[in-house]
Scaffold this active site. Sequence first.
Site, PDB file in Angstrom:
ATOM      1  N   ASP A 196      43.421   4.999 -11.864  1.00  0.00           N
ATOM      2  CA  ASP A 196      43.967   4.575 -13.149  1.00  0.00           C
ATOM      3  C   ASP A 196      45.448   4.201 -12.981  1.00  0.00           C
ATOM      4  OD1 ASP A 196      43.284   4.785 -16.185  1.00  0.00           O
ATOM      5  OD2 ASP A 196      45.197   5.833 -16.047  1.00  0.00           O
ATOM      6  N   HIS A 315      36.133  -0.309 -20.805  1.00  0.00           N
ATOM      7  CA  HIS A 315      36.376   0.566 -21.960  1.00  0.00           C
ATOM      8  C   HIS A 315      37.721   0.272 -22.639  1.00  0.00           C
ATOM      9  CE1 HIS A 315      38.626   2.189 -18.674  1.00  0.00           C
ATOM     10  NE2 HIS A 315      39.288   2.968 -19.498  1.00  0.00           N
ATOM     11  N   ASP A 316      38.441  -0.746 -22.171  1.00  0.00           N
ATOM     12  CA  ASP A 316      39.748  -1.063 -22.754  1.00  0.00           C
ATOM     13  C   ASP A 316      39.776  -2.400 -23.493  1.00  0.00           C
ATOM     14  OD1 ASP A 316      41.007   1.262 -21.825  1.00  0.00           O
ATOM     15  OD2 ASP A 316      41.470   0.350 -19.888  1.00  0.00           O
TER      16      ASP A 316
HETATM   17  C1  GLC Z   1      44.089   2.960 -18.138  1.00  0.00           C
HETATM   18  C2  GLC Z   1      42.754   3.300 -18.756  1.00  0.00           C
HETATM   19  C3  GLC Z   1      42.953   3.454 -20.225  1.00  0.00           C
HETATM   20  C4  GLC Z   1      43.942   4.572 -20.471  1.00  0.00           C
HETATM   21  C5  GLC Z   1      45.244   4.337 -19.719  1.00  0.00           C
HETATM   22  C6  GLC Z   1      46.076   5.574 -19.668  1.00  0.00           C
HETATM   23  O1  GLC Z   1      44.558   1.736 -18.569  1.00  0.00           O
HETATM   24  O2  GLC Z   1      41.803   2.329 -18.424  1.00  0.00           O
HETATM   25  O3  GLC Z   1      41.748   3.710 -20.889  1.00  0.00           O
HETATM   26  O4  GLC Z   1      44.229   4.657 -21.842  1.00  0.00           O
HETATM   27  O5  GLC Z   1      45.007   3.980 -18.391  1.00  0.00           O
HETATM   28  O6  GLC Z   1      45.494   6.536 -18.842  1.00  0.00           O
END
Ligand code: GLC
Length: 520
Positions: A196, A315-316
């Site tokens: 991540d 998921h984003d």
């Molecule tokens: C990444 C993940 C996202 C999360 C962010 C902070 O972008 O894909 O879902 O909110 O990191 O961890």
Amino acid sequence: MQDDFIWWRDGIIYQIYPRSFADSNGDGLGDLPGITSRLDYLAELGIDALWLSPFYPSPDADFGYDISDYTNIDPRFGTLADFDTLVAAAHQRNIRIIVDLVLNHTSDQHPWFLESRSSRNNPKRDWYLWRDHPNNWQSFFGGVGWEWDAATRQHYFHMFARQQPDLNWRNPKVHQEMLEVFRFWAERGVDGFRLDVFNAYFKDENYRDNPRKFGLRGFERYNHLYDINQPEMHPLLNEIRTLLDHYPERYAVGETFVASPETSASYCGPGKLHAAFNFDFTFRKFSAAEFADSIQKWTQATGAEIWPNYVLSNHDQPRSATRYAHGEDDTRARLALGMLLTLRGTPFLYYGEEIGMRDIRLKRSEILDPPGQHYWPFYTGRDGCRAPMQWDASPQAGFSSAKPWLPVHPNYRQRNVAAQQQDPGSLLNFVKKLIALRRSSPALQRGDFRLLCDPAQGVLSYERQTTAQHLRVHLNFSARPQALPATDVSPSLVLSSHRDSLNQPLQIAPGEVLILQTPA
Ligand code: GLC
């Protein structure tokens, strides 16, 4: 399957958002035994690996991306024993497991941060980024990135929610602890890691202000020279890769945060990551010319050394079917998936994409996602693409016996796995055919790629070939039938979304996915 099959290069990776996939214990939240119970479905679909979004203990300020224990399972998702069962059951079916490591920040409830914030003299104070005076760094979720701690009278930095304090990767103890996290999961049989926002681990040592630039949202108004992409990341990736290479066939894919194709590519290759996500499709309009441009730019950046990858949904972002499709019609979803599954690069499928799931719509009071709450109504957040998987037409779409954490999409009675399994013309059965074709075709898995004609007419055409197999893929994004370029020898039909045989002169119908073979 060929002898030299490499799962992360030649296979297809399927992302599961665990809280929304399958609920085995009736608490409205998906869990690990739920995933295990659906492995036969995934094996039949034909995917090669699962990437599981976080399942670790978390207070859920960012739905699992705020972790309070890196080496455990949140009891709502199950136990470590459930995890071992899932890994073993997946491996029995030749499905690899990728876990999501969120190492840029912890939860503010992680024992490390509780200690760190307990006093300025605490030995873990320096595990996070504490300052007397904030600089101009922003939070990606909205507002300034610094939170005032009244008890110890300093600010800490958080790139995301204030409940997600950023770690100080310059502290050797943090560095060591984090490498231990990789070891812990690798020893447990995990095959890969999704990192991540890894390119934000290091921040400028001198906390220099980012220069201003034009942009709409706060975070976009800065040129992120000093809080992302610091040079210290390169030796660290080397260390991570060396660690992973001690185990057979391990994989690491990084989420490059706010990065150009070139920057993403600079993190990949021997001694670095295997891959960095290519999210470019998620930002493109639905057109042959746009996709052709995107493919060319990333192909150029990755070159011959780095294996590419493609993502339509995660998921984003709003789901691909939501971005492209008109109503419940799946023509555009077929085209998009026809492209994803025939390109040269690892395809990432997002759960439910194979049945064309659409985003749910929420009222303001129902929004759970922090950036959605902050930026409403300009941006409504990411809950839409995280709704429960639609398994069948029973209440809660067969996802759970209880009210789910997010509502099920109202179209679930028609759009669900069970219904599409019965319907030979469904999107699911089309995706299965494409996956089966890719699995049996060396040209689609790793053959060369060449764009064929000018996509301006609305047809995206490309060649995929090895010495033994020559394939041509044609995708008609336009609303008109189009002539296809002539070939020296007549091609044979491999797969079409619209027909069972070929007519001369060759034409492609609007919305058609057409795969042809010519003798090698
Ligand atoms: C990444 C993940 C996202 C999360 C962010 C902070 O972008 O894909 O879902 O909110 O990191 O961890």
